[in-house]
Design an enzyme around this catalytic site. Structure first.
Site, short mmCIF file in Angstrom:
data_model
loop_
_atom_site.label_atom_id
_atom_site.label_comp_id
_atom_site.label_asym_id
_atom_site.label_seq_id
_atom_site.Cartn_x
_atom_site.Cartn_y
_atom_site.Cartn_z
N HIS A 223 0.88 -1.19 0.00
CA HIS A 223 0.00 0.00 0.00
C HIS A 223 0.92 1.23 0.00
O HIS A 223 1.70 1.43 -0.93
CB HIS A 223 -0.93 -0.10 1.22
N HIS A 262 -2.08 -2.36 -9.91
CA HIS A 262 -3.12 -1.81 -9.05
C HIS A 262 -4.28 -2.79 -8.95
O HIS A 262 -4.57 -3.49 -9.91
CB HIS A 262 -3.63 -0.46 -9.57
N ASP A 313 2.79 5.78 -6.80
CA ASP A 313 3.98 5.71 -5.97
C ASP A 313 5.28 5.73 -6.76
O ASP A 313 6.32 6.14 -6.24
CB ASP A 313 3.94 4.45 -5.09
N1 COA Z 1 5.50 -6.36 -10.19
C1 COA Z 1 5.50 -7.55 -10.82
N2 COA Z 1 4.40 -8.27 -11.03
C2 COA Z 1 3.25 -7.79 -10.58
C3 COA Z 1 3.16 -6.55 -9.93
C4 COA Z 1 4.34 -5.84 -9.74
N3 COA Z 1 4.33 -4.65 -9.12
N4 COA Z 1 1.89 -6.30 -9.60
C5 COA Z 1 1.17 -7.36 -10.02
N5 COA Z 1 2.00 -8.25 -10.63
C6 COA Z 1 1.62 -9.52 -11.19
C7 COA Z 1 1.55 -10.57 -10.08
O1 COA Z 1 2.78 -11.22 -9.88
C8 COA Z 1 0.48 -11.49 -10.60
O2 COA Z 1 1.04 -12.31 -11.60
P1 COA Z 1 0.61 -13.86 -11.72
O3 COA Z 1 -0.86 -13.82 -12.06
O4 COA Z 1 1.49 -14.35 -12.82
O5 COA Z 1 0.88 -14.47 -10.40
C9 COA Z 1 -0.51 -10.55 -11.28
O6 COA Z 1 0.27 -9.42 -11.69
C10 COA Z 1 -1.64 -10.09 -10.35
O7 COA Z 1 -1.04 -9.53 -9.18
P2 COA Z 1 -1.68 -9.54 -7.73
O8 COA Z 1 -0.66 -9.20 -6.72
O9 COA Z 1 -2.45 -10.83 -7.53
O10 COA Z 1 -2.73 -8.38 -7.87
P3 COA Z 1 -3.46 -7.67 -6.67
O11 COA Z 1 -4.64 -7.02 -7.25
O12 COA Z 1 -3.66 -8.58 -5.52
O13 COA Z 1 -2.38 -6.60 -6.17
C11 COA Z 1 -1.05 -4.75 -5.93
C12 COA Z 1 -2.37 -5.27 -6.48
C13 COA Z 1 -1.06 -3.23 -6.00
C14 COA Z 1 -0.91 -5.16 -4.46
C15 COA Z 1 0.10 -5.32 -6.75
O14 COA Z 1 0.02 -4.86 -8.09
C16 COA Z 1 1.43 -5.00 -6.16
O15 COA Z 1 1.89 -5.71 -5.26
N6 COA Z 1 2.12 -3.90 -6.63
C17 COA Z 1 3.34 -3.48 -6.04
C18 COA Z 1 3.08 -2.68 -4.78
C19 COA Z 1 2.56 -1.31 -5.06
O16 COA Z 1 3.04 -0.61 -5.94
N7 COA Z 1 1.57 -0.90 -4.26
C20 COA Z 1 0.97 0.41 -4.37
C21 COA Z 1 -0.41 0.30 -4.90
S1 COA Z 1 -1.09 1.91 -5.24
#
Ligand code: COA
Length: 376
Positions: A223, A262, A313
Site C-alpha cells: 500500500h 493496481h 507511488d
Molecule cells: N510487479 C511484478 N508483477 C506484478 C506486480 C508488480 N508490481 N503487480 C502485479 N503483478 C503480477 C503478479 O505477480 C500477478 O502475476 P501472476 O498472475 O502471474 O501471479 C498478477 O500481476 C496479479 O497480481 P496480484 O498481486 O495478484 O494483484 P493484486 O490485485 O492482488 O495486487 C497490488 C495489487 C497493487 C498489491 C500489486 O500490483 C502490487 O503488489 N504492486 C506493487 C506494490 C505497489 O506498488 N503498491 C501500491 C499500490 S497503489
C-alpha cells in the site's frame, strides 16, 4: 443435469462491493479518478490542496471566504502540546517515521480526546494541520538536535511541510509540486487504509483510533510503503541499461516491482501521469536526469514484459527526491495528505453506520471429539 462450477474465492475482497460512498470513484472505466464528482486532472491543475481537503471534508468546493477561514484554522491548529513534544522526543531516532505518526496520532487522542461526534470536523482539521508538525518536530529533534516551533504562518500545508523540513522559505516550484502531490494522495475510495478506518469507525470507536489503525495499514509496502520501496530500487542504478538488466532478472525470479500494478485500475493510474510530468520537471530543474531516466526505462520494461503500468507511488519517489525529502518520509507524506480522505470516510461511515463484520468460508478440520491431554 446442469453442473454447478464453484469458483474458489480469489481472496483479498477483490471485486467485492463493500459499501456505498459519495466521496470518490476509482477506475470506473479501467482508469479515471474523481473526488466528489471532480476529475483528478482538473483538481491537480486548478485547485490547491486546502481546497481539495475542504471538498472532501465538507462535500463542496469552498467559496473564497470559506477557503480563507479553513486556511486560518489550519494555521492555528499547527502547534503541538508539550506532552506530545515529550512523547516525540522520547521515541528512538531510528524509529520509522510511520511509527512516529501512528504514535503521535494515538498520543494526541489521549491529550485531546474526542468528547462527542460533534467534534469530528474539528479533529479532522487538527490532524490535517498537525501531522506535518509531529513528523518534522520528531525528525529535527533527533536529526539536528533542535526543538523547532512547528507553528509556522505558511498559508499552505505544502509550504509548512517544506519549511519545517529545510528551515527556509520553500522554492515556489517545489511548493507547487508538493501541493499537487498532496492532492493526488488525498483520497482513493475503499483502499486498505481507508477501509481500516471505516471498520474501526463502524464499531462506534473514536476518530483517533480509526486514523491510528489506518496509518498502520498504510505502512505496508503493498500500500503506502510502495513509494519508499520504489525509491530504494531506482536509486541503486547508475543508468537505464543497468536498471533494465536488474529488473529483467527480478522478473525472472518472479519478484514484484514496487510502484507498478493496481487492484482496481486496469488500464492506467491517472495520478501517475500527473506526477510523472512533475518528476521530469523537477529533475530538469535540478539538472540531474539520472533518476528520471532510470525510472522511465523501468516503466518501459514493465509495460513491455508484464503489461503493467506505474501507479502513483513510482514517479512520486523521484519527485520527492528532488524536493530534498528523505526517503523515510515518503509514506508519512501520504498520511499528511490521506488524512483528508480518511476523515471524509469516517464522517460518511458515521452518518449511516452499520457494524462492518463479514463472514468467512470455513476451510478447517471437520468437527472432531475432544481428547484429554494425556491421550493425545
Ligand atoms: N510487479 C511484478 N508483477 C506484478 C506486480 C508488480 N508490481 N503487480 C502485479 N503483478 C503480477 C503478479 O505477480 C500477478 O502475476 P501472476 O498472475 O502471474 O501471479 C498478477 O500481476 C496479479 O497480481 P496480484 O498481486 O495478484 O494483484 P493484486 O490485485 O492482488 O495486487 C497490488 C495489487 C497493487 C498489491 C500489486 O500490483 C502490487 O503488489 N504492486 C506493487 C506494490 C505497489 O506498488 N503498491 C501500491 C499500490 S497503489
Amino acid at each position: 443435469m446442469t453442473e454447478t462450477i464453484v469458483k474458489k474465492n480469489p481472496g483479498g475482497l477483490s471485486g467485492i462491493v463493500a459499501g456505498e460512498t459519495a466521496i470518490a470513484t476509482v477506475g470506473l472505466e479501467g482508469s479515471g479518478l474523481t473526488y466528489r464528482g471532480y476529475r483528478i486532472e482538473d483538481l491537480a491543475q486548478h485547485a490547491c490542496f486546502e481546497e481539495v481537503a475542504y471538498l472532501l471534508l465538507y462535500g463542496t468546493l469552498p467559496t473564497r471566504g470559506e477557503l480563507d477561514g479553513f486556511r486560518t484554522r489550519i494555521v492555528q491548529h499547527r502547534g503541538l502540546p508539550d506532552a506530545l513534544k515529550k512523547v516525540l522526543e522520547s521515541l528512538p531516532a531510528q524509529a520509522h517515521p510511520m511509527d512516529v505518526l501512528r504514535t503521535g496520532c494515538s498520543a494526541l487522542g489521549c491529550l485531546e480526546p474526542e468528547a462527542t461526534f460533534d467534534d469530528q470536523h474539528q479533529i479532522a482539521e487538527r490532524l490535517l494541520a498537525s501531522f506535518p508538525s509531529m513528523l518534522l518536530y520528531w525528525l529535527r529533534y533527533h536529526r539536528d538536535g533542535i526543538r523547532i516551533d512547528p507553528a509556522t504562518e505558511d498559508p499552505s500545508i505544502a509550504g509548512h511541510f517544506l519549511r519545517l523540513l529545510h528551515d527556509r522559505q520553500p522554492d515556489s516550484v517545489h511548493e507547487h509540486a508538493m501541493d499537487v502531490s498532496l492532492i493526488l494522495y488525498a483520497e482513493h475510495e475503499f483502499n486498505a487504509s481507508t477501509f481500516t478506518a471505516r471498520i474501526a469507525t463502524s464499531t462506534l470507536s473514536d476518530f483517533y483510533s480509526a486514523v491510528t489503525g489506518a496509518i498502520g495499514s498504510l505502512r505496508g509496502p503493498l500500500h503506502g510503503g510502495a513509494n519508499e520501496a520504489a525509491m530504494a530500487l531506482i536509486e541503486r542504478f547508475k543508468d537505464p541499461d543497468e536498471a533494465e538488466h536488474a529488473v529483467m532478472e527480478m522478473l525472472t525470479r518472479k519478484e514484484k516491482i514496487m510502484g507498478f500494478g493496481h487492484r482496481v485500475y486496469r488500464v492506467s493510474d491517472p495520478r501517475s501521469e500527473i506526477i510523472q510530468i512533475w518528476a521530469r520537471r523537477l529533475s530538469e530543474q535540478a539538472g540531474d536526469l539520472r533518476l528520471y531516466s532510470v525510472s522511465h526505462r523501468i516503466d518501459e520494461v514493465m509495460r513491455r514484459e508484464k503489461n503493467l503500468f506505474t501507479n502513483l507511488d513510482f514517479y512520486s519517489a523521484s519527485a520527492y527526491h528532488f524536493l530534498g525529502i528523505p526517503t523515510s518520509l515518503f509514506t508519512p507524506i501520504f498520511v499528511c495528505s490521506r488524512i483528508a480522505g480518511w476523515a471524509a470516510h469516517i464522517i460518511e461511515q458515521r452518518a449511516d453506520n452499520r457494524l462492518i463484520r463479514p463472514s468467512a468460508d470455513y476451510v478447517g478440520p471437520e468437527p472432531r471429539s475432544w481428547t484429554p491431554a494425556a491421550d493425545r
